[in-house]
Design a protein around this motif. Structure first.
Motif, PDB file in Angstrom:
ATOM      1  N   HIS A 126      12.506 -10.246   1.351  1.00 51.08           N
ATOM      2  CA  HIS A 126      11.531  -9.211   1.685  1.00 51.08           C
ATOM      3  C   HIS A 126      12.129  -8.201   2.663  1.00 51.08           C
ATOM      4  O   HIS A 126      12.058  -6.989   2.430  1.00 51.08           O
ATOM      5  CB  HIS A 126      10.286  -9.889   2.284  1.00 51.08           C
ATOM      6  CG  HIS A 126       9.245  -8.961   2.848  1.00 51.08           C
ATOM      7  ND1 HIS A 126       8.002  -8.805   2.291  1.00 51.08           N
ATOM      8  CD2 HIS A 126       9.249  -8.138   3.936  1.00 51.08           C
ATOM      9  CE1 HIS A 126       7.292  -7.930   3.000  1.00 51.08           C
ATOM     10  NE2 HIS A 126       8.029  -7.509   4.004  1.00 51.08           N
ATOM     11  N   GLU A 127      12.736  -8.724   3.737  1.00 52.48           N
ATOM     12  CA  GLU A 127      13.238  -7.839   4.791  1.00 52.48           C
ATOM     13  C   GLU A 127      14.513  -7.103   4.375  1.00 52.48           C
ATOM     14  O   GLU A 127      14.609  -5.889   4.532  1.00 52.48           O
ATOM     15  CB  GLU A 127      13.538  -8.633   6.075  1.00 52.48           C
ATOM     16  CG  GLU A 127      12.343  -9.335   6.697  1.00 52.48           C
ATOM     17  CD  GLU A 127      11.324  -8.364   7.289  1.00 52.48           C
ATOM     18  OE1 GLU A 127      11.629  -7.162   7.419  1.00 52.48           O
ATOM     19  OE2 GLU A 127      10.210  -8.814   7.609  1.00 52.48           O
ATOM     20  N   HIS A 131      12.560  -4.014   1.679  1.00 49.45           N
ATOM     21  CA  HIS A 131      12.294  -2.754   2.375  1.00 49.45           C
ATOM     22  C   HIS A 131      13.415  -1.734   2.198  1.00 49.45           C
ATOM     23  O   HIS A 131      13.185  -0.535   2.310  1.00 49.45           O
ATOM     24  CB  HIS A 131      12.026  -3.008   3.862  1.00 49.45           C
ATOM     25  CG  HIS A 131      10.649  -3.546   4.130  1.00 49.45           C
ATOM     26  ND1 HIS A 131       9.518  -2.930   3.666  1.00 49.45           N
ATOM     27  CD2 HIS A 131      10.226  -4.661   4.795  1.00 49.45           C
ATOM     28  CE1 HIS A 131       8.450  -3.621   4.044  1.00 49.45           C
ATOM     29  NE2 HIS A 131       8.859  -4.678   4.720  1.00 49.45           N
TER      30      HIS A 131
HETATM   31 ZN   LIG Z   1       7.441  -6.078   5.434  1.00 48.11          ZN
END
Ligand SMILES: [Zn+2]
Length: 349
Positions: A126-127, A131
């Motif tokens: 996710h990180e 992003h």
């Molecule tokens: Zn996030």
């Protein structure tokens, strides 16, 4: 946040950042929306030693900076995960919850054995990958300008979908982060049951969902539930008055996550406010009142707080002349006592 780097875990996770371009090239989003070269994503796992301000007593499990899109595009971004905080969350959420909401012994045992690994992989993807991925079409404004109040929810959904899509990719075995797919299946189970119902214990009866991460999770879960309804990809089962959402086909569900990722990336790349608004308002905001009441009823006897706060460890230096030769750490359990102590020793009056 005062932190100590976790060297072992950081080294293990560095392969995610090293492969970030592979993830971008193999993402299910349109070719035109991909970055040709993803720059400078760094990722570290740290242990939080003490926190204050915005990060205390409620703390993030990760920090990703800078926020400004143009700096990220030109120079990249830095991401840290607070490893010991993630561990503490897992240990405190308790067996009661897993027992009450797991559909079968198989699901519960898989969560026991692989749940922590699955959620750490989700966070890393996710990180680091989520992003940082994707690009905005030439001439289109930043998401804050184009998608306005829906931009954060859609951005979190985009990052979650990247993580969910890749956690079941063979690449995870190839780069040695997961030995098999069990942690990925476990993450799918928990994401769906959390997004469809569990997280509702954080809000009051009659309220809409307001918080961006919560909107995003319900959006992703309930969109996928509806998308696979005909083929029973996620099945809603009610047994003895208790509702469960059970994933029947993990590969199909992974495909749906890819589809929705492609659509949300398109919305961001094109700045398509109306489509973004419709997705969030249709799937992310309204609450199924009966399900909500059921979640509150079933989780009440477990006596678990819906949110957690942390008390800081306290450190006393042992001095020898001018140098510190040792540090004694204690773990106070009393939050109010700690705040009063800070007030008397560290106040600015
Ligand atoms: Zn996030």
């Amino acid at each position: 946040v005062v932190q100590v780097k976790d060297f072992d875990a950081s080294a293990r996770m560095s392969v995610v950042a090293e492969n970030v371009q592979w993830f971008e090239d193999n993402s299910p989003i349109d070719y035109d929306h991909k970055k040709e070269s993803v720059v400078g994503v760094s990722y570290k796992i740290v242990a939080a030693v003490g926190e204050s301000g915005d990060s205390s007593p409620a703390t993030p499990i990760g920090v990703n900076l800078p926020n400004a899109n143009w700096i990220r595009v030109e120079h990249g971004s830095k991401s840290v995960s607070l490893g010991n905080i993630e561990d503490a969350y897992h240990q405190s959420s308790g067996e009661g919850m897993a027992k009450e909401f797991s559909f079968s012994t198989m699901h519960r045992e898989r969560a026991d054995n692989y749940g922590v690994l699955g959620s750490k992989m989700h966070t890393a993807l996710h990180e680091v990958v989520g992003h940082a991925s994707g690009k905005i079409n030439p001439g289109i404004g930043t998401p804050k300008e184009t998608l306005k109040n829906y931009s954060s929810t859609l951005e979190e959904a985009r990052a979650d979908l990247v993580a969910l899509y890749f956690i079941l990719d063979d690449k995870m075995q190839e780069i040695g982060l997961m030995q098999n797919k069990e942690a990925g299946y476990s993450e799918f189970d928990s994401y769906i049951s959390n997004g469809m119902m569990l997280q509702l214990r954080r809000i009051l009866p009659g309220d809409d969902i307001e918080e961006d991460h919560m909107r995003n999770r319900q959006l992703v879960a309930s969109w996928a539930f509806e998308r696979g309804a005909k083929e029973n990809v996620i099945e809603r089962k009610v047994i003895d008055g208790k509702t469960y959402f059970v994933v029947n086909d993990y590969d199909k569900l992974r495909g749906y996550f890819g589809e929705l990722l492609n659509e949300i990336q398109r919305i961001k790349s094109e700045g398509d406010f109306e489509s973004g608004r419709l997705l969030v308002e249709t799937y992310g905001v309204k609450v199924d009142q009966d399900l909500h009441a059921e979640v509150l009823r079933r989780s009440a006897p477990l006596n678990l707080a819906p949110y957690s706060g942390f008390v800081n460890p306290e450190m006393i230096a042992t001095m020898e002349g001018d140098s510190i030769i040792d540090v004694e750490i204690t773990y106070p359990m009393d939050f109010l006592g700690q705040m009063l102590r800070y007030g008397s020793t560290s106040s600015f009056e």
